[in-house]
Write a protein that holds these residues in place. Structure first.
Motif, PDB file in Angstrom:
ATOM      1  N   THR A  29       0.857  -1.184   0.000  1.00  0.00           N
ATOM      2  CA  THR A  29       0.000   0.000   0.000  1.00  0.00           C
ATOM      3  C   THR A  29       0.891   1.230   0.000  1.00  0.00           C
ATOM      4  O   THR A  29       1.845   1.306   0.771  1.00  0.00           O
ATOM      5  N   LEU A  30       0.566   2.181  -0.867  1.00  0.00           N
ATOM      6  CA  LEU A  30       1.321   3.429  -0.975  1.00  0.00           C
ATOM      7  C   LEU A  30       0.392   4.585  -0.629  1.00  0.00           C
ATOM      8  O   LEU A  30      -0.647   4.763  -1.265  1.00  0.00           O
ATOM      9  N   TYR A  31       0.749   5.344   0.399  1.00  0.00           N
ATOM     10  CA  TYR A  31      -0.015   6.511   0.808  1.00  0.00           C
ATOM     11  C   TYR A  31       0.723   7.743   0.293  1.00  0.00           C
ATOM     12  O   TYR A  31       1.847   8.011   0.717  1.00  0.00           O
ATOM     13  N   GLN A  66       7.734   6.545  -9.434  1.00  0.00           N
ATOM     14  CA  GLN A  66       8.965   6.430  -8.634  1.00  0.00           C
ATOM     15  C   GLN A  66       8.879   5.244  -7.673  1.00  0.00           C
ATOM     16  O   GLN A  66       9.887   4.614  -7.362  1.00  0.00           O
ATOM     17  N   ALA A  67       7.660   4.939  -7.221  1.00  0.00           N
ATOM     18  CA  ALA A  67       7.446   3.831  -6.286  1.00  0.00           C
ATOM     19  C   ALA A  67       7.014   2.549  -7.014  1.00  0.00           C
ATOM     20  O   ALA A  67       6.583   1.595  -6.370  1.00  0.00           O
ATOM     21  N   ASN A  68       7.113   2.545  -8.333  1.00  0.00           N
ATOM     22  CA  ASN A  68       6.714   1.394  -9.153  1.00  0.00           C
ATOM     23  C   ASN A  68       5.225   1.083  -9.083  1.00  0.00           C
ATOM     24  O   ASN A  68       4.813  -0.081  -9.043  1.00  0.00           O
ATOM     25  N   LEU A  71      -1.228   5.053 -11.996  1.00  0.00           N
ATOM     26  CA  LEU A  71      -2.537   5.603 -11.663  1.00  0.00           C
ATOM     27  C   LEU A  71      -3.586   4.494 -11.601  1.00  0.00           C
ATOM     28  O   LEU A  71      -4.553   4.573 -10.842  1.00  0.00           O
ATOM     29  N   ALA A  72      -3.391   3.426 -12.356  1.00  0.00           N
ATOM     30  CA  ALA A  72      -4.317   2.289 -12.329  1.00  0.00           C
ATOM     31  C   ALA A  72      -4.333   1.601 -10.966  1.00  0.00           C
ATOM     32  O   ALA A  72      -5.310   0.926 -10.624  1.00  0.00           O
ATOM     33  N   ASN A  73      -3.287   1.760 -10.152  1.00  0.00           N
ATOM     34  CA  ASN A  73      -3.217   1.158  -8.817  1.00  0.00           C
ATOM     35  C   ASN A  73      -3.935   1.982  -7.751  1.00  0.00           C
ATOM     36  O   ASN A  73      -4.071   1.528  -6.610  1.00  0.00           O
ATOM     37  N   VAL A  74      -4.382   3.180  -8.085  1.00  0.00           N
ATOM     38  CA  VAL A  74      -5.010   4.065  -7.110  1.00  0.00           C
ATOM     39  C   VAL A  74      -6.413   3.569  -6.782  1.00  0.00           C
ATOM     40  O   VAL A  74      -7.219   3.318  -7.674  1.00  0.00           O
ATOM     41  N   VAL A  75      -6.690   3.427  -5.478  1.00  0.00           N
ATOM     42  CA  VAL A  75      -8.008   2.986  -5.027  1.00  0.00           C
ATOM     43  C   VAL A  75      -8.738   4.064  -4.229  1.00  0.00           C
ATOM     44  O   VAL A  75      -9.934   3.976  -3.999  1.00  0.00           O
ATOM     45  N   ALA A 128      -2.673   4.031  -3.144  1.00  0.00           N
ATOM     46  CA  ALA A 128      -2.540   3.018  -4.202  1.00  0.00           C
ATOM     47  C   ALA A 128      -2.173   1.684  -3.568  1.00  0.00           C
ATOM     48  O   ALA A 128      -1.508   1.642  -2.523  1.00  0.00           O
ATOM     49  N   VAL A 129      -2.604   0.604  -4.201  1.00  0.00           N
ATOM     50  CA  VAL A 129      -2.277  -0.744  -3.712  1.00  0.00           C
ATOM     51  C   VAL A 129      -1.843  -1.633  -4.860  1.00  0.00           C
ATOM     52  O   VAL A 129      -2.145  -1.392  -6.016  1.00  0.00           O
TER      53      VAL A 129
END
Length: 130
Positions: A29-31, A66-68, A71-75, A128-129
């Motif tokens: 999970t990326l905040y 930068q974190a790999n 935008l498709a990973n954004v929830v 994002a996850v």
């Protein structure tokens, strides 16, 4: 990544977001901090709402890449704006950016009195996850 979109109604579909998203087995999970219309030196870019939305998304995508992530990973996507009226006038840009990658995040829009710099009109905060 498996995700379940929870939409008890259909009206949010025309606005491009979901009421809730469940990720049963995410591994990361990326905040993200709020992203605004800032240049590479940390200075606010003074432009209209459309320009600021575009640059805010560019900056968000830079952080995600930068974190790999993408935008498709954004929830989850929260928008803070100094003018909901101006934001909705430029909302087609938001929809275009999200639809281009198949992203319909859980989302909140809040009008605020001010952002970090007086020139800023919008700030985008994402989770994002994967």
């Amino acid at each position: 990544m498996q995700k379940s979109i929870i939409n008890p109604w259909q009206w949010q579909d025309q606005l491009g977001y979901a009421q809730a998203i469940e990720i049963p087995q995410s591994t990361h999970t990326l905040y993200c901090a709020g992203q605004a219309a800032m240049d590479a030196t940390g200075q606010p870019v003074e432009t209209d709402m459309s320009g600021q939305i575009n640059l805010s998304f560019d900056n968000l995508e830079t952080v995600l890449q930068q974190a790999n992530y993408s935008l498709a990973n954004v929830v989850r996507l929260n928008f803070y704006t100094t003018s909901i009226e101006q934001f909705f006038a430029a909302y087609g840009q938001v929809m275009g950016r999200l639809r281009a990658v198949g992203c319909a995040p859980a989302s909140t829009l809040t009008e605020v009195k001010a952002l970090a710099f007086p020139q800023l009109l919008v700030e985008i905060e994402a989770t994002a996850v994967k």
